[in-house]
Design an enzyme around this catalytic site. Structure first.
Site, PDB file in Angstrom:
ATOM      1  N   THR A   1       1.059  -1.497  -0.120  1.00 53.10           N
ATOM      2  CA  THR A   1      -0.341   0.187   0.257  1.00 53.10           C
ATOM      3  C   THR A   1       0.499   1.438  -0.024  1.00 53.10           C
ATOM      4  O   THR A   1       0.603   1.604  -0.674  1.00 53.10           O
ATOM      5  CB  THR A   1      -0.540   0.078   1.409  1.00 53.10           C
ATOM      6  N   VAL A   2       1.476   1.602   0.647  1.00 56.49           N
ATOM      7  CA  VAL A   2       2.170   2.926   1.562  1.00 56.49           C
ATOM      8  C   VAL A   2       2.943   2.754  -0.109  1.00 56.49           C
ATOM      9  O   VAL A   2       3.211   3.735  -0.495  1.00 56.49           O
ATOM     10  CB  VAL A   2       3.167   2.236   2.698  1.00 56.49           C
TER      11      VAL A   2
ATOM     12  N   LYS B   1       2.550   4.197  17.660  1.00 53.50           N
ATOM     13  CA  LYS B   1       3.130   5.624  17.435  1.00 53.50           C
ATOM     14  C   LYS B   1       2.725   6.793  18.811  1.00 53.50           C
ATOM     15  O   LYS B   1       3.559   7.668  18.522  1.00 53.50           O
ATOM     16  CB  LYS B   1       1.482   5.834  16.760  1.00 53.50           C
TER      17      LYS B   1
ATOM     18  N   GLY C   1      -6.680  -1.053   2.430  1.00 47.87           N
ATOM     19  CA  GLY C   1      -5.546  -1.144   2.490  1.00 47.87           C
ATOM     20  C   GLY C   1      -5.102   0.140   3.532  1.00 47.87           C
ATOM     21  O   GLY C   1      -3.756   0.570   4.907  1.00 47.87           O
TER      22      GLY C   1
ATOM     23  N   VAL D   1       3.221   8.005  11.999  1.00 52.19           N
ATOM     24  CA  VAL D   1       2.689   8.688  13.261  1.00 52.19           C
ATOM     25  C   VAL D   1       1.176   8.740  11.804  1.00 52.19           C
ATOM     26  O   VAL D   1       1.455  10.590  11.526  1.00 52.19           O
ATOM     27  CB  VAL D   1       3.277   9.469  14.027  1.00 52.19           C
TER      28      VAL D   1
HETATM   29  P1  NAP Z   1       1.933  -4.694   2.693  1.00 43.76           P
HETATM   30  O1  NAP Z   1       0.504  -4.061   1.546  1.00 43.76           O
HETATM   31  O2  NAP Z   1       1.853  -5.346   3.359  1.00 43.76           O
HETATM   32  O3  NAP Z   1       2.978  -4.394   1.741  1.00 43.76           O
HETATM   33  C1  NAP Z   1       4.186  -4.675   2.732  1.00 43.76           C
HETATM   34  C2  NAP Z   1       5.450  -4.729   1.557  1.00 43.76           C
HETATM   35  O4  NAP Z   1       6.610  -5.033   1.707  1.00 43.76           O
HETATM   36  C3  NAP Z   1       5.055  -5.944   0.685  1.00 43.76           C
HETATM   37  O5  NAP Z   1       5.466  -5.372  -1.483  1.00 43.76           O
HETATM   38  C4  NAP Z   1       6.035  -7.056   0.665  1.00 43.76           C
HETATM   39  O6  NAP Z   1       6.750  -7.705  -0.021  1.00 43.76           O
HETATM   40  C5  NAP Z   1       7.361  -6.534   1.296  1.00 43.76           C
HETATM   41  N1  NAP Z   1       7.726  -6.805   2.248  1.00 43.76           N
HETATM   42  C6  NAP Z   1       7.194  -7.677   3.615  1.00 43.76           C
HETATM   43  N2  NAP Z   1       8.237  -7.907   3.991  1.00 43.76           N
HETATM   44  C7  NAP Z   1       8.974  -8.764   2.895  1.00 43.76           C
HETATM   45  C8  NAP Z   1      11.126  -8.819   3.332  1.00 43.76           C
HETATM   46  N3  NAP Z   1      11.279  -9.356   3.988  1.00 43.76           N
HETATM   47  N4  NAP Z   1      11.615  -8.486   2.192  1.00 43.76           N
HETATM   48  C9  NAP Z   1      11.613  -7.863   1.325  1.00 43.76           C
HETATM   49  N5  NAP Z   1      10.017  -7.398   1.081  1.00 43.76           N
HETATM   50  C10 NAP Z   1       8.996  -7.659   1.831  1.00 43.76           C
HETATM   51  O7  NAP Z   1       1.992  -3.155   3.588  1.00 43.76           O
HETATM   52  P2  NAP Z   1       2.388  -1.412   3.826  1.00 43.76           P
HETATM   53  O8  NAP Z   1       0.150  -1.469   4.097  1.00 43.76           O
HETATM   54  O9  NAP Z   1       2.462  -1.597   2.637  1.00 43.76           O
HETATM   55  O10 NAP Z   1       2.731  -1.776   5.365  1.00 43.76           O
HETATM   56  C11 NAP Z   1       4.203  -1.390   4.821  1.00 43.76           C
HETATM   57  C12 NAP Z   1       5.105  -0.001   6.670  1.00 43.76           C
HETATM   58  O11 NAP Z   1       3.951   0.942   6.388  1.00 43.76           O
HETATM   59  C13 NAP Z   1       4.019  -0.780   8.417  1.00 43.76           C
HETATM   60  O12 NAP Z   1       5.160  -0.887   8.382  1.00 43.76           O
HETATM   61  C14 NAP Z   1       2.594  -0.453   8.281  1.00 43.76           C
HETATM   62  O13 NAP Z   1       2.563  -0.572   9.487  1.00 43.76           O
HETATM   63  C15 NAP Z   1       3.201   0.884   7.866  1.00 43.76           C
HETATM   64  N6  NAP Z   1       2.083   1.920   7.173  1.00 43.76           N
HETATM   65  C16 NAP Z   1       0.768   1.364   6.432  1.00 43.76           C
HETATM   66  C17 NAP Z   1       0.236   2.130   6.374  1.00 43.76           C
HETATM   67  C18 NAP Z   1      -0.784   1.897   5.296  1.00 43.76           C
HETATM   68  O14 NAP Z   1      -2.149   3.032   5.506  1.00 43.76           O
HETATM   69  N7  NAP Z   1      -1.142   1.203   4.663  1.00 43.76           N
HETATM   70  C19 NAP Z   1       0.513   3.985   6.924  1.00 43.76           C
HETATM   71  C20 NAP Z   1       1.265   4.240   7.720  1.00 43.76           C
HETATM   72  C21 NAP Z   1       2.120   3.392   7.980  1.00 43.76           C
HETATM   73  P3  NAP Z   1       5.317  -9.430  -0.497  1.00 43.76           P
HETATM   74  O15 NAP Z   1       4.477  -8.667  -1.564  1.00 43.76           O
HETATM   75  O16 NAP Z   1       6.813 -10.088  -1.616  1.00 43.76           O
HETATM   76  O17 NAP Z   1       4.628  -9.836   0.564  1.00 43.76           O
HETATM   77  N1  HSE Z   2      -2.502  -0.064  10.082  1.00 46.92           N
HETATM   78  C1  HSE Z   2      -2.404   1.544  11.105  1.00 46.92           C
HETATM   79  C2  HSE Z   2      -3.908   2.098  11.022  1.00 46.92           C
HETATM   80  C3  HSE Z   2      -2.292   2.244   9.433  1.00 46.92           C
HETATM   81  O1  HSE Z   2      -5.045   1.181  10.604  1.00 46.92           O
HETATM   82  O2  HSE Z   2      -3.962   3.109  11.142  1.00 46.92           O
HETATM   83  C4  HSE Z   2      -1.539   3.507   9.400  1.00 46.92           C
HETATM   84  O3  HSE Z   2      -0.542   3.771  10.154  1.00 46.92           O
END
Ligand code: NAP
Ligand code: HSE
Length: 416
Positions: free
Chosen positions: A11-12, A201, A183, A128
């Site tokens: 997602t990010v 956070k 997401g 955060v």
């Molecule tokens: P996500 O959609 O699950 O994406 C994770 C990505 O990282 C995927 O491309 C995955 O690849 C890759 N990955 C995971 N483990 C890996 C490894 N060991 N080696 C290489 N690639 C790896 O996660 P996301 O929602 O983008 O979130 C990522 C981070 O941002 C998390 O720490 C989350 O807390 C933070 N965050 C998320 C949001 C949100 O709204 N989603 C907002 C703020 C912060 P594969 O597909 O090949 O497994």
């Molecule tokens: N899983 C987190 C949330 C993503 O729902 O706030 C953003 O940090």
């Protein structure tokens, strides 16, 4: 030429990639240099075969780290291997921008020091409150300001669930699935609904507001997956809204705080934060109350934070961690609680709690006379999410001006 690496493409970081490529000429004009995304590391290359520029993707860490980068955006999530990768990159003076709040909450102290020692930086604005620029506001615009208390809605997934449950849906699993599809949720949503994500956070905010990295044991944490329509109804009788609140303060000795469902005064700005949005309240001695709200999760808002963080870090001089003036909280306000329990427990509940209850403000029976909601003030500040008594649920009540306000609950309902 500025060479970018991406760790993860979910997602990010897919948002970061699109944000960079969709606005490339503008970003290049801001930075005064050509920009290229050199390599993207993911776990399983097969999943990304349909992507444009699929030649950029690799699932081999050795291949990824054989490239030279001028900045790496990390959004893989989790502690490892993110910690090893970032440690390696910072040691090579490569700047890092991360959205990984678990990593920063648990290892931020070492990573900040490593960045400082190597004259590079680690930016964590996106860790955060999604798109709300609270981290760099604290680092740059609130350097002199002492913060007495932090409170806020810091998790988008749970606020989305609460909004949908409040609107009448009673199927927790269905709304959680929606949040996952949109997401917002973590890879393992237990982190969202049990409060770990909000805890990380809050720890990061504490570091910036109170100057040290607190340990998880300094906070009380209650999950929110037990919430049902009856809890929202209980709040409505008292003109209160149920929210999942994270709060922290410095009591003169330690940083303390909690993550728990709370009832919020309907007039509080936090009461009107809906869906995946977040809200952050900072209470300062000179500042007064500062409130920021906006999208707390999701691809574009979080990508915005990542890209802006990079620009901010590049433009600011030095990377010395913020050293705030420490300010003891002047008064602890919450002495009002809404208690929710089953009707058949009322005598026992009242008996066990009469020692700590100062006054009972209002009592209603609801949910076909199955449940009791009791608005009380207590004698001393008990832990916000006290669940020592299994028969009764405790919810702190947060008022706009901190004062207990008498409400008129529905008089037609039978009082205790
Ligand atoms: P996500 O959609 O699950 O994406 C994770 C990505 O990282 C995927 O491309 C995955 O690849 C890759 N990955 C995971 N483990 C890996 C490894 N060991 N080696 C290489 N690639 C790896 O996660 P996301 O929602 O983008 O979130 C990522 C981070 O941002 C998390 O720490 C989350 O807390 C933070 N965050 C998320 C949001 C949100 O709204 N989603 C907002 C703020 C912060 P594969 O597909 O090949 O497994
Ligand atoms: N899983 C987190 C949330 C993503 O729902 O706030 C953003 O940090």
């Amino acid at each position: 030429m500025l060479k970018i690496g991406l760790l993860g493409f979910g997602t990010v970081n897919s948002g970061v990639y699109e944000g960079i490529t969709d606005t490339l000429p503008y970003l290049e004009s801001i930075l005064g240099t050509r920009i290229t995304v050199e390599k993207i590391l993911i776990r399983d290359k097969k999943r990304y075969l349909g992507e444009k520029n699929s030649e950029l993707f690799t699932d081999s860490p050795d291949d990824f780290f054989s490239y030279e980068f001028d900045v790496v955006f990390e959004a893989m999530g989790g502690e490892q291997p993110a910690l090893d990768y970032i440690t390696f990159l910072l040691s090579k003076k490569v700047p890092i921008v991360t959205a990984n709040k678990e990593l920063v909450a648990k290892h931020g102290s070492n990573l900040e020091n490593l960045a400082y020692k190597n004259e590079t930086f680690i930016g964590y604005e996106a860790t955060v409150a999604g798109g709300i620029p609270i981290i760099n506001t604290l680092k740059s615009q609130l350097q002199w300001t002492s913060v007495e208390k932090i409170s806020g809605i810091l998790n988008g997934t749970t606020n989305y669930i609460i909004t949908r449950l409040q609107a009448g849906s009673d199927d927790f699993e269905t709304v959680l699935k929606e949040a996952q599809q949109l997401g917002f949720a973590e890879a393992d949503p237990t982190s969202d609904i049990e409060g770990f994500d909000a805890l990380y956070k809050l720890q990061i905010l504490c570091r910036l507001c109170f100057g040290s990295w607190p340990k998880p044991e300094q906070f009380q944490r209650s999950g929110m997956s037990h919430l049902k329509s009856c809890h929202f109804k209980a709040g409505e009788y008292f003109n209160l809204k149920l929210k999942y609140i994270a709060e922290a303060y410095y009591d003169g000795t330690d940083i303390k705080g909690s993550i728990s469902p709370c009832f919020v005064d309907a007039k509080s700005p936090l009461a009107s934060i809906e869906n995946e949005n977040n809200g952050v309240y900072l209470q300062g001695d000179w500042l007064g109350n500062f409130f920021a709200s906006g999208p707390g999760a999701g691809k574009r808002p979080t990508a915005t934070s990542m890209i802006e963080d990079f620009l901010h870090q590049l433009q600011k001089s030095g990377n010395q961690p913020r050293v705030p003036k420490l300010k003891k909280i002047s008064k602890l306000e919450c002495k009002e609680f809404l208690l929710v329990f089953d009707t058949n427990n009322e005598t026992e509940v009242y008996h066990t709690l009469k020692e700590i209850i100062h006054s009972v403000e209002e009592v209603v029976q609801f949910d076909n006379n199955q449940k009791v909601a009791m608005l009380v003030t207590i004698n001393e500040l008990i832990p916000l999410n006290n669940t020592a008594n299994e028969k009764v649920e405790f919810y702190p009540v947060l008022r706009v001006n901190g004062k207990v306000q008498k409400t008129k609950a529905n008089k037609q309902l039978k009082a205790l």
